[in-house]
Design a protein around this motif. Structure first.
Motif, PDB file in Angstrom:
ATOM      1  N   GLU A  85       0.824  -1.205   0.000  1.00 40.63           N
ATOM      2  CA  GLU A  85       0.000   0.000   0.000  1.00 40.63           C
ATOM      3  C   GLU A  85       0.864   1.263   0.000  1.00 40.63           C
ATOM      4  O   GLU A  85       0.488   2.275  -0.605  1.00 40.63           O
ATOM      5  N   LEU A  86       2.022   1.211   0.655  1.00 46.13           N
ATOM      6  CA  LEU A  86       2.923   2.357   0.628  1.00 46.13           C
ATOM      7  C   LEU A  86       3.409   2.656  -0.785  1.00 46.13           C
ATOM      8  O   LEU A  86       3.618   3.814  -1.155  1.00 46.13           O
ATOM      9  N   ILE A  87       3.577   1.624  -1.602  1.00 51.17           N
ATOM     10  CA  ILE A  87       3.942   1.829  -3.003  1.00 51.17           C
ATOM     11  C   ILE A  87       2.814   2.576  -3.722  1.00 51.17           C
ATOM     12  O   ILE A  87       3.065   3.502  -4.511  1.00 51.17           O
ATOM     13  N   LYS A  88       1.574   2.203  -3.426  1.00 49.01           N
ATOM     14  CA  LYS A  88       0.441   2.914  -4.026  1.00 49.01           C
ATOM     15  C   LYS A  88       0.410   4.371  -3.565  1.00 49.01           C
ATOM     16  O   LYS A  88       0.135   5.276  -4.363  1.00 49.01           O
ATOM     17  N   LEU A  89       0.679   4.581  -2.280  1.00 48.65           N
ATOM     18  CA  LEU A  89       0.747   5.949  -1.753  1.00 48.65           C
ATOM     19  C   LEU A  89       1.832   6.740  -2.473  1.00 48.65           C
ATOM     20  O   LEU A  89       1.628   7.895  -2.862  1.00 48.65           O
ATOM     21  N   GLN A  90       2.984   6.127  -2.654  1.00 52.39           N
ATOM     22  CA  GLN A  90       4.084   6.780  -3.356  1.00 52.39           C
ATOM     23  C   GLN A  90       3.680   7.187  -4.767  1.00 52.39           C
ATOM     24  O   GLN A  90       3.943   8.320  -5.202  1.00 52.39           O
ATOM     25  N   GLU A  91       3.032   6.275  -5.499  1.00 52.78           N
ATOM     26  CA  GLU A  91       2.641   6.582  -6.875  1.00 52.78           C
ATOM     27  C   GLU A  91       1.593   7.686  -6.913  1.00 52.78           C
ATOM     28  O   GLU A  91       1.589   8.519  -7.821  1.00 52.78           O
ATOM     29  N   VAL A 100       9.303   1.589   6.436  1.00 55.71           N
ATOM     30  CA  VAL A 100       8.510   2.473   5.583  1.00 55.71           C
ATOM     31  C   VAL A 100       9.213   2.687   4.250  1.00 55.71           C
ATOM     32  O   VAL A 100       8.610   2.620   3.174  1.00 55.71           O
ATOM     33  N   ALA A 101      10.511   2.937   4.296  1.00 59.28           N
ATOM     34  CA  ALA A 101      11.258   3.309   3.093  1.00 59.28           C
ATOM     35  C   ALA A 101      11.786   2.121   2.312  1.00 59.28           C
ATOM     36  O   ALA A 101      12.264   2.294   1.181  1.00 59.28           O
ATOM     37  N   GLU A 102      11.692   0.921   2.868  1.00 60.77           N
ATOM     38  CA  GLU A 102      12.378  -0.254   2.330  1.00 60.77           C
ATOM     39  C   GLU A 102      12.152  -0.469   0.836  1.00 60.77           C
ATOM     40  O   GLU A 102      13.086  -0.768   0.089  1.00 60.77           O
ATOM     41  N   HIS A 103      10.921  -0.338   0.367  1.00 56.97           N
ATOM     42  CA  HIS A 103      10.603  -0.629  -1.030  1.00 56.97           C
ATOM     43  C   HIS A 103      10.222   0.618  -1.826  1.00 56.97           C
ATOM     44  O   HIS A 103       9.789   0.498  -2.976  1.00 56.97           O
ATOM     45  N   LEU A 104      10.360   1.786  -1.228  1.00 64.90           N
ATOM     46  CA  LEU A 104       9.985   3.014  -1.924  1.00 64.90           C
ATOM     47  C   LEU A 104      11.112   3.484  -2.837  1.00 64.90           C
ATOM     48  O   LEU A 104      12.281   3.152  -2.642  1.00 64.90           O
ATOM     49  N   ASN A 105      10.747   4.261  -3.827  1.00 65.66           N
ATOM     50  CA  ASN A 105      11.704   4.811  -4.777  1.00 65.66           C
ATOM     51  C   ASN A 105      12.472   5.949  -4.099  1.00 65.66           C
ATOM     52  O   ASN A 105      11.873   6.949  -3.711  1.00 65.66           O
ATOM     53  N   PRO A 106      13.797   5.839  -3.943  1.00 69.91           N
ATOM     54  CA  PRO A 106      14.545   6.902  -3.253  1.00 69.91           C
ATOM     55  C   PRO A 106      14.505   8.239  -3.980  1.00 69.91           C
ATOM     56  O   PRO A 106      14.858   9.266  -3.392  1.00 69.91           O
ATOM     57  N   ARG A 107      14.085   8.241  -5.244  1.00 69.88           N
ATOM     58  CA  ARG A 107      13.923   9.514  -5.951  1.00 69.88           C
ATOM     59  C   ARG A 107      12.629  10.215  -5.540  1.00 69.88           C
ATOM     60  O   ARG A 107      12.461  11.409  -5.793  1.00 69.88           O
ATOM     61  N   GLU A 121       7.022  14.452  -3.826  1.00 72.40           N
ATOM     62  CA  GLU A 121       8.068  13.906  -2.964  1.00 72.40           C
ATOM     63  C   GLU A 121       7.542  13.611  -1.562  1.00 72.40           C
ATOM     64  O   GLU A 121       6.600  14.249  -1.081  1.00 72.40           O
ATOM     65  N   ILE A 122       8.201  12.643  -0.916  1.00 69.78           N
ATOM     66  CA  ILE A 122       7.937  12.268   0.472  1.00 69.78           C
ATOM     67  C   ILE A 122       9.236  12.441   1.253  1.00 69.78           C
ATOM     68  O   ILE A 122      10.292  11.987   0.816  1.00 69.78           O
ATOM     69  N   VAL A 123       9.163  13.091   2.405  1.00 71.90           N
ATOM     70  CA  VAL A 123      10.328  13.227   3.277  1.00 71.90           C
ATOM     71  C   VAL A 123      10.006  12.593   4.622  1.00 71.90           C
ATOM     72  O   VAL A 123       8.992  12.921   5.245  1.00 71.90           O
ATOM     73  N   LEU A 124      10.875  11.677   5.038  1.00 67.41           N
ATOM     74  CA  LEU A 124      10.754  11.030   6.339  1.00 67.41           C
ATOM     75  C   LEU A 124      11.807  11.652   7.251  1.00 67.41           C
ATOM     76  O   LEU A 124      13.011  11.462   7.036  1.00 67.41           O
ATOM     77  N   LEU A 125      11.373  12.407   8.238  1.00 65.68           N
ATOM     78  CA  LEU A 125      12.293  13.117   9.126  1.00 65.68           C
ATOM     79  C   LEU A 125      12.654  12.241  10.322  1.00 65.68           C
ATOM     80  O   LEU A 125      11.830  12.001  11.208  1.00 65.68           O
TER      81      LEU A 125
END
Length: 264
Positions: A18-24, A52-59, A91-95
């Motif tokens: 679902e996080l991948i869907k959120l990213q897209e 959270v970040a494991e499978h997300l696109n770092p770009r 973009e998503i930023v994880l602080l």
């Protein structure tokens, strides 16, 4: 009760999908998402950020973990160095810790003056309101851990050569200042738990449950839609035109260390 490993891993995989869907959705809509991770040392922030970040696109999604401020940054408006790390559209930023350093470690350890601390508590809600009014999706999570569990995690880190680097003298100092950190946290919440940018507390004595609960809440709080593009079809590889790979003897090849394992 601790969440079983098999159930945890199955649910984590579902949530990460679902996080991948959120990213897209963030990318396609040009949305801006900031997720603040705060809490005591060894409360489980780092492990949750990793999942959270494991499978997300770092770009698209990046982790911002700022070091201590430079001499120049110390003379700036306090929030100034954080502004440059805020996301642009898509973009998503994880602080991994944030401007709330001033409300916690800086205040408790005396790295800022009482006047600077009070100024932060007054300005922070205004700063966050400006972010939200400009369209940034701001989510703030406080990871809450008990004193006994924190101490046990410190002991495990100290004995683990792979995680010993995560334990600093500052962390050890927090053991002796538990109540001071508690009072600082309570005062921070009074001033910064606002309608514009509320705090969400994650009970994190059980790390698996904390990760699942935090990710599930984040997903439920953002009105994303499934905009996953259709699967790609691989093209057929064209016929060879006679290319021959040069001999490996012409290159410096990394030694096959793996082949030596289990021998002798």
């Amino acid at each position: 009760m601790s969440l079983g490993k098999a159930l945890y891993e199955a649910e984590l995989l579902r949530l990460q999908t679902e996080l991948i869907k959120l990213q897209e959705w963030v990318r396609s809509e040009g949305a801006r998402l900031v997720v603040v991770f705060e809490g005591r040392d060894a409360a489980g922030k780092g492990g949750t950020i990793k999942r959270v970040a494991e499978h997300l696109n770092p770009r698209v999604a990046r982790i911002a973990a700022l070091p201590k401020p430079t001499e120049r940054e110390r003379t700036q408006w306090y929030f100034q160095r954080y502004v440059s790390h805020l996301p642009a559209g898509g973009e998503i930023v994880l602080l991994d810790r944030s401007w709330y350093n001033r409300a916690g470690v800086e205040h408790v350890m005396g790295f800022c003056t009482p006047a600077e601390h009070q100024l932060f508590l007054r300005q922070c809600p205004v700063f966050e309101r400006m972010l939200v009014e400009d369209g940034i999706l701001l989510r703030k999570y406080w990871f809450s851990v008990s004193d006994a569990v924190q101490e046990e995690r410190f002991r495990r880190r100290a004995a683990d050569p792979l995680r010993r680097w995560k334990l600093s003298p500052m962390d050890l100092e927090s053991l002796t200042r538990w109540e001071a950190y508690s009072r600082a946290k309570d005062e921070m919440l009074v001033h910064t738990d606002t309608a514009d940018a509320p705090w969400y507390v994650v009970e994190s004595d059980d790390k698996r449950s904390a990760r699942i609960n935090m990710i599930a809440h984040l997903l439920s709080s953002v009105p994303y839609e499934d905009v996953t593009p259709p699967p790609l079809t691989l093209p057929a590889r064209p016929a060879s035109t006679g290319y021959e790979r040069p001999s490996k003897e012409l290159r410096t090849v990394v030694p096959d260390h793996a082949a030596t394992l289990g021998k002798g």
